[in-house]
Scaffold this active site. Sequence first.
Site, PDB file in Angstrom:
ATOM      1  N   GLN A 172       0.931  -1.367   0.080  1.00 45.93           N
ATOM      2  CA  GLN A 172      -0.154   0.123   0.015  1.00 45.93           C
ATOM      3  C   GLN A 172       0.910   1.233  -0.059  1.00 45.93           C
ATOM      4  O   GLN A 172       0.648   2.491  -0.667  1.00 45.93           O
ATOM      5  CB  GLN A 172      -1.000   0.008   1.152  1.00 45.93           C
ATOM      6  CG  GLN A 172      -2.297  -0.867   1.154  1.00 45.93           C
ATOM      7  CD  GLN A 172      -2.857  -0.975   2.233  1.00 45.93           C
ATOM      8  OE1 GLN A 172      -2.887  -0.210   3.309  1.00 45.93           O
ATOM      9  NE2 GLN A 172      -4.098  -1.766   2.321  1.00 45.93           N
TER      10      GLN A 172
ATOM     11  N   GLU B  12      16.924  30.096 -14.038  1.00 46.29           N
ATOM     12  CA  GLU B  12      15.788  30.851 -14.509  1.00 46.29           C
ATOM     13  C   GLU B  12      14.929  31.401 -13.485  1.00 46.29           C
ATOM     14  O   GLU B  12      13.600  31.483 -13.406  1.00 46.29           O
ATOM     15  CB  GLU B  12      14.767  30.040 -15.494  1.00 46.29           C
ATOM     16  CG  GLU B  12      15.574  29.675 -16.607  1.00 46.29           C
ATOM     17  CD  GLU B  12      15.572  30.823 -17.661  1.00 46.29           C
ATOM     18  OE1 GLU B  12      15.055  31.888 -17.317  1.00 46.29           O
ATOM     19  OE2 GLU B  12      16.103  30.749 -18.664  1.00 46.29           O
TER      20      GLU B  12
END
Length: 390
Positions: free
Chosen positions: A285, A369
């Site tokens: 899970q 950037e």
Amino acid sequence: MRKTVSATDFYDIDSLLSEDERLTRDTVREWVDARFMPVITKHHREGTFPMDLVPELADLGVFGANIHGYGCAGLNNVAYGLIMQELERGDSGLRSFVSVQGALVMYPILAYGTEAQKNKWLPALAKGEKIGCFGLTEPDHGSDPGSMKTRARRKGDDWVLNGAKMWITNGTVADVAIVWAKDEQGVVRGFIVETDRPGFQAPEMKGKFSLRASITSELVLEDVVVPDSNRLPNVEGLKGPLGCLTQARYGISWGALGAAMACYESSLNYAKTRIQFNKPIASFQLVQARLTDMLCEIVKGQLLSLQLGRLKDSDTYNFAQVSLAKMNNVNIALEIARNARDLHGANGIADEYPVIRHMLNLESVKTYEGTHDIHRLIVASSITGVQAFS
Ligand code: TGC
Ligand code: FAD
């Protein structure tokens, strides 16, 4: 019910693309798989970029692909974004090479240059016959480029440039540099500088653990003389270089998704085949929850970039929207890459798998950037009306 085309197209985003957009994406994806993936590990290990592939990239039409005329492909901004996605699915260094050439070298010439400058440079850059770089960042001025020290002094019909730029992608292999400098009145101006001019040097920066398959350089300018006809005349001030960054950041928002998809796909395959406790780890899970979280963030990022692309195509976007997309998509890509690294166990640190390479690359993409926090501040400035940079 329509079938999804790939493990990463959970919401049939394909159906929101035009046939031309899908064709562009698939063509670049096939090229990256066939021509780039077989050589990336070698280049990553050796810290080199596959320059021999530049003519093939030019033939694909990826340099300045969203520019109309001047030998460029003239695609829309969504197709351009999909190109960036597929290139960065290969490696951030490949996308960097192409986005610097297009968004940071061809775009300023297109947007701020004379017709003579456009005719001289754009067709050659589109064909990959000339390679360009973009010099804004300095050793002491990164997030705050407005404090740059590089100077341009007028001398008759010429300009004399002095200064140093740092962390410049492709500097060492460039034929031409777009250099941003302040004139004697303190006004930021852009110059087209041929790299064989006396006084110009671009030594390569070594020792990088990130973006290894990309060339990063210093630019040293000592009394470099350029004629006034090399100045980009149609812009003054910091909005000149920042306008170019908007173009490149847009492409990065798509590119980061490509890196995230590569990490997710590798994780899914690995989880289905790696057996522990007599079961594939995909049956646990906790592993399933992680795969779900990865895919969930990719889907949200895809919808964000696609809508931004449509806004850009209708010219109704703004730079704060671009900042939000760059910030979000790079951040989720880095988290996905870190999770993918973990899900691959010890194999996650080996370059037999792409995940450690993407993870390390994305550390740079998060910084260049505009750092993550600078983009948070740009968005915050847009929503509050108050600048908190200084
Ligand atoms: P500020 O006063 O806010 O703005 C000055 C003028 O510029 C306008 N403007 C923009 N225009 C277009 N696009 C944008 N993104 C713009 N941001 C601002 C603004 O409206 C104003 O215009 P005007 O007409 O009033 O003069 O300037 P500031 O000095 O306060 O700086 C603001 C700040 C911090 C957001 C900015 O300097 C910034 O973005 N810093 C980050 C620096 C950065 O991103 N550097 C990137 C270097 S290149 C690179 O990393 C290439 S990696 C490529 C690769 O390998 O892929
Ligand atoms: P700094 O500005 O010193 O930032 C350091 C830290 O301080 C960051 O966490 C930042 O978010 C934080 N910070 C700074 N100011 C503020 C503030 N006001 N509020 C809150 N936090 C703040 N540049 C180019 O011009 N051309 C290129 O081609 C290019 N290519 C690159 C390639 C690579 C591989 C890399 C790593 C960088 C490249 N860069 C390029 C430079 C890049 O754009 C800068 O590294 C980036 O803008 C950050 O500047 P800096 O490294 O000086 O960090």
